[in-house]
Design a protein around this motif. Structure first.
Motif: not given
Lengths: 197, 197
Positions: A128, A131, A135, A154, A157-158, A162, B166, B170
């Motif tokens: 976390r 991540d 971010t 964010s 970033t995901r 991914g 992904s 999330w």
């Protein structure tokens, strides 16, 4: 090399590194929670005593593998600390692909951790924090004007991770694409997009 | 809504749809293989007889959920059949995000399937056919000149769906970002990239 090879090769006489690799392959195939020390020793063709010669517990094997994956990812952040945000984002993506390719089994294990023990919860916390650091880099790159500001940092970033993390599902070191070509493709899609201009 | 809510709400009196949703939530939380019919019934506050009133087996529940996810994804291909490749790729990505958001639990289950039964193998085969169809669209879009040709079509497809898939890790329907905004972000990153120009 298929994920099962280190196991099939399994014979007494592992060193610590070989035992770690073989055990992680078993965890990835059969699940960490579902694999007892007895079952693990049997799969590796070892006595439990031989296994305990190298690691004090199943959890120490897990922790060692998760540390390897997380040390690699955090190392990428440390190594790019002085780079300007836009370039740093590219360097972090490239570095993360390198870590995934170099430590595919450990990162696969990391991505499946669900927080069922103290060791897993510490790993999730470090993931976390990683991540959040990425971010923050995306956000700084947006403020710098290097990255588009109309996608939330964010969410971006995901989506990026991914893409990067999906490598554990489909990348095989024996395949036609090497780590460098792969990193180049990830950067091409992530930063410039697939559309021609 | 957290994944556990439908379960906690669990009381006798489910209709088929409600039972399906609640069962899929349990499978996603505890694993399909690791959940017996007896355990499933107990988690839902039902007798096994009440469960068997709606579904003939645990596997029928799995098959119904996997069909729902796959029908949705294949529907996106069918609905964009007449569109030119470059635009079709964008429409397929947008449609796939819509399917994931609308059927998040079923798609989550689909992405975890490992081929442990005939039902799972058929689902994996349909998923593979979907991936191949998208790869063909990427390739056609490259030939059309709409998509860059320096990234292999099958690598590009895997990276794109790594990003899209992904979401199951999330995305939360109750979060700040709606399905449309999410699809827009995915298209922005995938097609135009994060870098400003």
């Amino acid at each position: 090399m298929s994920a099962a090879d280190p196991v099939r090769r399994g014979r007494p006489g592992y060193d610590r590194r070989g035992l770690l690799d073989a055990a992680v392959a078993v965890f990835n195939e059969s699940g960490y929670d579902g694999t007892s020390v007895a079952a693990l020793a049997a799969r590796l063709g070892l006595s439990k005593a031989a296994l305990y010669h190298h690691f004090s517990s199943k959890e120490e094997i897990l922790e060692t593998a998760l540390d390897e994956a997380l040390d690699g990812l955090e190392g990428v952040l440390a190594a790019t600390d002085a780079v300007r945000p836009g370039d740093r984002l590219a360097a972090v993506l490239e570095g993360a692909v390198g870590v995934l390719v170099a430590h595919l089994p450990s990162v696969t294990l990391l991505l499946r951790v669900r927080g069922n023990s103290e060791v897993e919860r510490r790993a999730l916390e470090r993931r976390r924090a990683f991540d959040q650091a990425v971010t923050a880099i995306v956000r700084a790159a947006q403020e710098e004007g290097a990255v588009r500001a109309d996608v939330d940092a964010s969410v971006a970033t995901r989506l990026l991770f991914g893409m990067v993390n999906s490598l554990v599902e489909w990348y095989r070191p024996s395949g036609p694409e090497g780590a460098e070509a792969l990193a180049r493709d990830v950067l091409a899609v992530a930063l410039d997009g697939l559309r021609t201009r």
